[in-house]
Scaffold this motif. Structure first.
Motif, PDB file in Angstrom:
ATOM      1  N   ALA A 181      17.181   4.121 -10.429  1.00 59.91           N
ATOM      2  CA  ALA A 181      16.012   3.297 -10.091  1.00 59.91           C
ATOM      3  C   ALA A 181      15.671   2.352 -11.231  1.00 59.91           C
ATOM      4  CB  ALA A 181      14.818   4.188  -9.761  1.00 59.91           C
ATOM      5  N   LEU A 182      15.696   2.857 -12.445  1.00 56.56           N
ATOM      6  CA  LEU A 182      15.378   2.029 -13.612  1.00 56.56           C
ATOM      7  C   LEU A 182      16.438   0.952 -13.834  1.00 56.56           C
ATOM      8  CD1 LEU A 182      14.165   4.869 -16.006  1.00 56.56           C
ATOM      9  CD2 LEU A 182      12.757   2.997 -15.116  1.00 56.56           C
ATOM     10  N   SER A 183      17.692   1.293 -13.568  1.00 57.81           N
ATOM     11  CA  SER A 183      18.767   0.319 -13.779  1.00 57.81           C
ATOM     12  C   SER A 183      18.719  -0.821 -12.769  1.00 57.81           C
ATOM     13  CB  SER A 183      20.129   1.016 -13.699  1.00 57.81           C
ATOM     14  OG  SER A 183      20.437   1.403 -12.362  1.00 57.81           O
ATOM     15  N   LEU A 184      18.179  -0.529 -11.576  1.00 52.67           N
ATOM     16  CA  LEU A 184      18.078  -1.560 -10.543  1.00 52.67           C
ATOM     17  C   LEU A 184      16.961  -2.553 -10.826  1.00 52.67           C
ATOM     18  CD1 LEU A 184      18.579   0.598  -7.336  1.00 52.67           C
ATOM     19  CD2 LEU A 184      20.169  -1.074  -8.267  1.00 52.67           C
TER      20      LEU A 184
ATOM     21  N   TRP B 222       6.552  -4.788   7.189  1.00 53.67           N
ATOM     22  CA  TRP B 222       5.639  -4.135   6.248  1.00 53.67           C
ATOM     23  C   TRP B 222       6.416  -3.322   5.214  1.00 53.67           C
ATOM     24  CZ3 TRP B 222       5.953   1.075   5.741  1.00 53.67           C
ATOM     25  CH2 TRP B 222       6.539   1.795   6.790  1.00 53.67           C
ATOM     26  N   ALA B 223       7.671  -2.970   5.520  1.00 50.39           N
ATOM     27  CA  ALA B 223       8.506  -2.221   4.582  1.00 50.39           C
ATOM     28  C   ALA B 223       9.410  -3.139   3.767  1.00 50.39           C
ATOM     29  CB  ALA B 223       9.353  -1.204   5.345  1.00 50.39           C
ATOM     30  N   GLY B 224       9.160  -4.439   3.838  1.00 52.74           N
ATOM     31  CA  GLY B 224      10.018  -5.399   3.162  1.00 52.74           C
ATOM     32  C   GLY B 224      10.107  -5.209   1.664  1.00 52.74           C
ATOM     33  N   HIS B 225       9.055  -4.646   1.070  1.00 52.05           N
ATOM     34  CA  HIS B 225       9.035  -4.468  -0.385  1.00 52.05           C
ATOM     35  C   HIS B 225       9.477  -3.068  -0.804  1.00 52.05           C
ATOM     36  CE1 HIS B 225       7.180  -8.333  -1.324  1.00 52.05           C
ATOM     37  NE2 HIS B 225       6.552  -8.182  -0.170  1.00 52.05           N
ATOM     38  N   TYR B 226      10.015  -2.301   0.152  1.00 46.97           N
ATOM     39  CA  TYR B 226      10.557  -0.974  -0.170  1.00 46.97           C
ATOM     40  C   TYR B 226      11.977  -1.188  -0.682  1.00 46.97           C
ATOM     41  CZ  TYR B 226      11.295   4.070   0.336  1.00 46.97           C
ATOM     42  OH  TYR B 226      11.539   5.400   0.100  1.00 46.97           O
ATOM     43  N   SER B 227      12.086  -1.418  -1.963  1.00 44.54           N
ATOM     44  CA  SER B 227      13.349  -1.817  -2.573  1.00 44.54           C
ATOM     45  C   SER B 227      14.252  -0.612  -2.841  1.00 44.54           C
ATOM     46  CB  SER B 227      13.071  -2.535  -3.898  1.00 44.54           C
ATOM     47  OG  SER B 227      12.538  -1.603  -4.845  1.00 44.54           O
ATOM     48  N   PRO B 228      15.536  -0.847  -3.113  1.00 43.15           N
ATOM     49  CA  PRO B 228      16.431   0.248  -3.488  1.00 43.15           C
ATOM     50  C   PRO B 228      15.924   1.017  -4.708  1.00 43.15           C
ATOM     51  CG  PRO B 228      17.725  -1.676  -2.903  1.00 43.15           C
ATOM     52  CD  PRO B 228      16.285  -2.121  -2.927  1.00 43.15           C
ATOM     53  N   GLY B 229      15.293   0.309  -5.647  1.00 35.77           N
ATOM     54  CA  GLY B 229      14.748   0.985  -6.815  1.00 35.77           C
ATOM     55  C   GLY B 229      13.625   1.940  -6.461  1.00 35.77           C
TER      56      GLY B 229
ATOM     57  N   ASP C 272       9.739  -4.009  -9.627  1.00 36.79           N
ATOM     58  CA  ASP C 272       9.035  -5.280  -9.590  1.00 36.79           C
ATOM     59  C   ASP C 272       7.648  -5.276 -10.208  1.00 36.79           C
ATOM     60  OD1 ASP C 272       7.873  -3.713  -7.703  1.00 36.79           O
ATOM     61  OD2 ASP C 272       8.099  -5.112  -6.037  1.00 36.79           O
ATOM     62  N   ARG C 273       7.140  -4.115 -10.596  1.00 42.06           N
ATOM     63  CA  ARG C 273       5.801  -4.064 -11.173  1.00 42.06           C
ATOM     64  C   ARG C 273       5.773  -3.189 -12.416  1.00 42.06           C
ATOM     65  NH1 ARG C 273       1.129  -3.934  -6.505  1.00 42.06           N
ATOM     66  NH2 ARG C 273       1.726  -5.857  -5.457  1.00 42.06           N
ATOM     67  N   ARG C 274       4.987  -3.609 -13.387  1.00 41.67           N
ATOM     68  CA  ARG C 274       4.867  -2.852 -14.629  1.00 41.67           C
ATOM     69  C   ARG C 274       4.344  -1.441 -14.373  1.00 41.67           C
ATOM     70  NH1 ARG C 274       0.982  -4.835 -19.616  1.00 41.67           N
ATOM     71  NH2 ARG C 274       1.307  -3.023 -20.983  1.00 41.67           N
TER      72      ARG C 274
ATOM     73  N   THR D 198       0.831  -1.209   0.000  1.00 38.75           N
ATOM     74  CA  THR D 198       0.000   0.000   0.000  1.00 38.75           C
ATOM     75  C   THR D 198       0.857   1.246   0.000  1.00 38.75           C
ATOM     76  OG1 THR D 198      -1.761  -1.138   1.195  1.00 38.75           O
ATOM     77  CG2 THR D 198      -1.794   1.265   1.246  1.00 38.75           C
ATOM     78  N   ALA D 199       1.869   1.261   0.829  1.00 39.12           N
ATOM     79  CA  ALA D 199       2.742   2.434   0.921  1.00 39.12           C
ATOM     80  C   ALA D 199       3.488   2.682  -0.379  1.00 39.12           C
ATOM     81  CB  ALA D 199       3.734   2.243   2.071  1.00 39.12           C
ATOM     82  N   SER D 200       4.004   1.625  -0.997  1.00 40.00           N
ATOM     83  CA  SER D 200       4.817   1.807  -2.192  1.00 40.00           C
ATOM     84  C   SER D 200       3.994   2.110  -3.430  1.00 40.00           C
ATOM     85  CB  SER D 200       5.679   0.559  -2.440  1.00 40.00           C
ATOM     86  OG  SER D 200       4.867  -0.574  -2.609  1.00 40.00           O
ATOM     87  N   GLU D 201       2.801   1.553  -3.516  1.00 34.92           N
ATOM     88  CA  GLU D 201       1.989   1.738  -4.712  1.00 34.92           C
ATOM     89  C   GLU D 201       1.081   2.956  -4.640  1.00 34.92           C
ATOM     90  OE1 GLU D 201       2.108   0.141  -7.579  1.00 34.92           O
ATOM     91  OE2 GLU D 201       3.747  -1.082  -6.834  1.00 34.92           O
TER      92      GLU D 201
END
Length: 215
Positions: free
Chosen positions: A133-136, A100-107, A139-141, A8-11
């Motif tokens: 960010a793009l080079s890393l 809950w922040a596990g999917h907060y990736s470097p990208g 995970d979602r289109r 939810t936070a990332s999207e």
């Protein structure tokens, strides 16, 4: 629950996730603290509270603070918080976890940092971060499409019109068939910016955006 909060936070952004975090703390942590204690409750409580100190959670909140500081024109604070966030991301393992922040990736972090730099007017740093960010990999289109839309905006502000059109062309391709309020808002914004741009590539993007708006 923690993974759902991360998505939810990332999207959707921190504002949408904040009320869910509050409910999580009140309804779940509050239940454990107010109720009878036993070994099982203790294990759950340790796991939940450990999430709050996880490096990616620190990076997420430090970046949110940087975004607020930049909006208030407190650029020194914004840069300081971005530095904290970057160090936290460097310490984090780049794999989803129980936090809950596990999917907060470097990208994802690099994308948000780019927007903070753009808010401060440092467009060169903004472009460097967003290209990173793009080079890393993302995970979602939908996420990649949003990053490309922002890259085009940054290049446009740097008067790199051809580079902006290139990014927006990629955005249109990725956004095709994706139903999202944020995507629709970006498409409308790009269409306005392209209104004054001549050339066949820009005309083609305008055509595709017009087709999208009719769906």
């Amino acid at each position: 629950m923690t993974t759902a909060l991360g998505y939810t936070a990332s999207e959707l952004g921190g504002a949408h996730a904040r009320h869910l975090v509050v409910r999580y703390l009140v309804d779940d942590l509050g239940r454990w603290l107010d109720g009878p204690y036993n070994e099982a409750v203790g294990r759950e409580l340790v796991t939940a509270t450990a999430d709050l100190g996880e490096p990616k959670a620190r990076a997420y909140y430090a970046t949110a603070h940087a975004r607020t500081a930049a909006a208030d024109s407190d650029f020194a604070a914004a840069r300081a918080r971005l530095s904290v966030a970057e160090k936290a991301m460097d310490l984090a393992v780049d794999t989803p976890g129980i936090s809950w922040a596990g999917h907060y990736s470097p990208g994802r972090w690099a994308h948000e940092a780019a927007l903070v730099h753009a808010r401060m007017g440092d467009m060169r740093a903004a472009e460097e971060h967003i290209e990173h960010a793009l080079s890393l990999g993302l995970d979602r289109r939908r996420t990649r499409a949003m990053v490309l839309a922002d890259l085009g905006n940054i290049r446009f502000r740097r008067e790199d019109v051809d580079g902006a059109v290139d990014a927006w062309t990629e955005f249109v391709g990725l956004a095709e068939g994706v139903h999202s309020t944020r995507i629709d808002r970006s498409a409308a914004d790009i269409a306005v910016r392209l209104g004054s741009v001549a050339g066949k590539p820009a005309a083609r993007v305008r055509e595709l955006l017009a087709q999208r708006s009719q769906i």
